[in-house]
Design an enzyme around this catalytic site. Structure first.
Site, PDB file in Angstrom:
ATOM      1  N   THR A  40       0.847  -1.204   0.000  1.00  0.00           N
ATOM      2  CA  THR A  40       0.000   0.000   0.000  1.00  0.00           C
ATOM      3  C   THR A  40       0.878   1.248   0.000  1.00  0.00           C
ATOM      4  O   THR A  40       1.976   1.238   0.567  1.00  0.00           O
ATOM      5  CB  THR A  40      -0.872   0.007   1.276  1.00  0.00           C
ATOM      6  OG1 THR A  40      -1.698  -1.157   1.250  1.00  0.00           O
ATOM      7  CG2 THR A  40      -1.773   1.233   1.349  1.00  0.00           C
ATOM      8  N   GLY A  41       0.364   2.321  -0.590  1.00  0.00           N
ATOM      9  CA  GLY A  41       1.067   3.608  -0.489  1.00  0.00           C
ATOM     10  C   GLY A  41       1.346   4.220  -1.854  1.00  0.00           C
ATOM     11  O   GLY A  41       1.050   3.633  -2.900  1.00  0.00           O
ATOM     12  N   SER A  42       1.953   5.405  -1.830  1.00  0.00           N
ATOM     13  CA  SER A  42       2.179   6.131  -3.079  1.00  0.00           C
ATOM     14  C   SER A  42       3.217   5.432  -3.962  1.00  0.00           C
ATOM     15  O   SER A  42       3.114   5.486  -5.192  1.00  0.00           O
ATOM     16  CB  SER A  42       2.614   7.566  -2.777  1.00  0.00           C
ATOM     17  OG  SER A  42       3.751   7.571  -1.938  1.00  0.00           O
ATOM     18  N   THR A  43       4.210   4.762  -3.359  1.00  0.00           N
ATOM     19  CA  THR A  43       5.211   4.056  -4.167  1.00  0.00           C
ATOM     20  C   THR A  43       4.582   2.797  -4.775  1.00  0.00           C
ATOM     21  O   THR A  43       4.785   2.484  -5.953  1.00  0.00           O
ATOM     22  CB  THR A  43       6.439   3.691  -3.309  1.00  0.00           C
ATOM     23  OG1 THR A  43       6.784   4.813  -2.509  1.00  0.00           O
ATOM     24  CG2 THR A  43       7.626   3.307  -4.174  1.00  0.00           C
ATOM     25  N   ASP A  93       6.241  -4.000  -1.544  1.00  0.00           N
ATOM     26  CA  ASP A  93       5.650  -2.943  -0.724  1.00  0.00           C
ATOM     27  C   ASP A  93       6.664  -1.821  -0.466  1.00  0.00           C
ATOM     28  O   ASP A  93       7.876  -2.031  -0.582  1.00  0.00           O
ATOM     29  CB  ASP A  93       5.155  -3.527   0.618  1.00  0.00           C
ATOM     30  CG  ASP A  93       4.149  -2.620   1.316  1.00  0.00           C
ATOM     31  OD1 ASP A  93       3.835  -1.535   0.799  1.00  0.00           O
ATOM     32  OD2 ASP A  93       3.664  -3.018   2.402  1.00  0.00           O
ATOM     33  N   LYS A 106       6.821   0.802   8.966  1.00  0.00           N
ATOM     34  CA  LYS A 106       5.760   0.918   7.977  1.00  0.00           C
ATOM     35  C   LYS A 106       4.459   1.308   8.670  1.00  0.00           C
ATOM     36  O   LYS A 106       4.352   1.187   9.881  1.00  0.00           O
ATOM     37  CB  LYS A 106       5.576  -0.426   7.256  1.00  0.00           C
ATOM     38  CG  LYS A 106       6.776  -0.793   6.393  1.00  0.00           C
ATOM     39  CD  LYS A 106       6.593  -2.112   5.660  1.00  0.00           C
ATOM     40  CE  LYS A 106       5.278  -2.285   4.996  1.00  0.00           C
ATOM     41  NZ  LYS A 106       4.900  -1.177   4.076  1.00  0.00           N
ATOM     42  N   GLY A 108       2.655   4.321   7.610  1.00  0.00           N
ATOM     43  CA  GLY A 108       2.324   5.732   7.402  1.00  0.00           C
ATOM     44  C   GLY A 108       0.974   5.902   6.720  1.00  0.00           C
ATOM     45  O   GLY A 108       0.311   6.925   6.872  1.00  0.00           O
ATOM     46  N   GLU A 115      -0.575  -5.429   5.802  1.00  0.00           N
ATOM     47  CA  GLU A 115       0.738  -5.546   5.155  1.00  0.00           C
ATOM     48  C   GLU A 115       1.569  -6.640   5.828  1.00  0.00           C
ATOM     49  O   GLU A 115       2.238  -7.432   5.156  1.00  0.00           O
ATOM     50  CB  GLU A 115       1.487  -4.211   5.228  1.00  0.00           C
ATOM     51  CG  GLU A 115       0.870  -3.139   4.339  1.00  0.00           C
ATOM     52  CD  GLU A 115       1.559  -1.791   4.431  1.00  0.00           C
ATOM     53  OE1 GLU A 115       1.386  -0.995   3.504  1.00  0.00           O
ATOM     54  OE2 GLU A 115       2.261  -1.538   5.423  1.00  0.00           O
TER      55      GLU A 115
HETATM   56  O1  LIG Z   1       0.591   1.940   5.603  1.00  0.00           O
HETATM   57  C1  LIG Z   1       1.281   2.240   4.632  1.00  0.00           C
HETATM   58  C2  LIG Z   1       2.495   1.571   4.221  1.00  0.00           C
HETATM   59  O2  LIG Z   1       3.257   0.983   5.227  1.00  0.00           O
HETATM   60  C3  LIG Z   1       3.338   2.254   3.164  1.00  0.00           C
HETATM   61  O3  LIG Z   1       4.001   1.223   2.487  1.00  0.00           O
HETATM   62  C4  LIG Z   1       4.358   3.230   3.690  1.00  0.00           C
HETATM   63  O4  LIG Z   1       3.690   4.206   4.489  1.00  0.00           O
HETATM   64  C5  LIG Z   1       5.120   3.929   2.566  1.00  0.00           C
HETATM   65  O5  LIG Z   1       4.240   4.685   1.807  1.00  0.00           O
HETATM   66  P1  LIG Z   1       4.728   5.630   0.643  1.00  0.00           P
HETATM   67  O6  LIG Z   1       5.204   4.767  -0.466  1.00  0.00           O
HETATM   68  O7  LIG Z   1       3.497   6.430   0.287  1.00  0.00           O
HETATM   69  O8  LIG Z   1       5.801   6.511   1.199  1.00  0.00           O
END
Ligand SMILES: O=C[C@H](O)[C@H](O)[C@H](O)COP(=O)(O)O
Length: 237
Positions: A40-43, A93, A106, A108, A115
């Site tokens: 999950t997340g923007s990446t 992830d 993790k 955020g 996850e």
């Molecule tokens: O709960 C969210 C996850 O652990 C995300 O993988 C982590 O927060 C990184 O997210 P991003 O790619 O948006 O920085």
């Protein structure tokens, strides 16, 4: 006399471009014909977009959040319940922090519980992150902990006794509710020098659903996005 030409410095890429770069690079770890674990997340969103380009070559995905499930399905990728699949060959992830041993923080995006479940059912964890996520010691990013709401205050006091400052994460002025109907406590002021021991300890506190330290489910590989290209880090088991 002409001065020797200096090497042209590579143009710094934006964080968004770095994320897209590692999202595409992660396709190399996706076993064709199989089901892939998706974080999950923007990446990871960049990875899902890249995955859509090979959707006819995979069976589908097990997803770690409602948000990822919706994105996968919108792009025509089948999503399986984690209970339908015994083992996945790979889980892709992101992370909020990753250290040089593959230990991560993790959560955020509040998806840490699902996850950790999907990571646990996968043989290989491939972390995709931009270079800003690489740290020497975990703890600069506020540590997310999913808690059962009635335990929140007690858990916060336990972190205070460790020297941390904890607060309940809010959304629109109210406690954020996770995909599992629980709350998130974010903790600052910690230096997590022994992630394995820390994860074991906090996981046993009553009311803690999941702590955002991923040490027992650490990364096997990290694809780190830099302006010079994708750096691959491999971690010993
Ligand atoms: O709960 C969210 C996850 O652990 C995300 O993988 C982590 O927060 C990184 O997210 P991003 O790619 O948006 O920085």
């Amino acid at each position: 006399m002409t001065a020797p030409a200096s090497p042209t410095p590579s143009k710094p890429l934006s964080q968004d471009e770095l994320k897209a770069q590692v999202g595409r690079a992660a396709l190399a770890y996706v076993a064709r014909g199989e089901i892939v674990g998706v974080g999950t997340g923007s990446t990871v969103n960049k990875f899902i977009d890249a995955l859509a380009t090979i959707k006819d070559e995979i069976k589908g995905a097990v997803s770690s959040s409602v948000a990822s499930t919706e994105r996968l399905r919108a792009l025509g990728i089948s999503v399986f319940d984690s209970n339908e699949v015994e083992e996945l060959s790979v889980y892709i992830d992101g992370a909020d922090e990753i250290d040089h041993r593959g230990f991560m923080v993790k959560g955020g995006g509040a998806a840490l519980t699902r996850e950790k479940i999907v990571a646990a059912q996968s043989r290989k964890f491939v972390c995709i992150a931009d270079a800003s996520k690489l740290v020497e010691v975990l703890g600069a990013f506020p540590l997310p902990v999913e808690v059962i709401p009635m335990a929140a205050r007690r858990v916060m006091r336990q972190f205070a006794a460790m020297g941390g400052i904890a607060q309940v994460r809010e959304k629109d002025g109210l406690p954020l509710v996770t995909d599992n109907g629980q709350h998130i406590v974010d903790v600052t002021g910690l230096k997590i020098t022994d992630p394995l021991a820390f994860e074991s300890t906090v996981s046993q506190w009553p009311g803690v659903v999941t702590v955002g330290v991923f040490a027992h489910q650490k990364a096997d590989v990290c694809l780190l996005g830099t302006s010079e290209g994708v750096k691959t880090m491999e971690f010993a088991a």
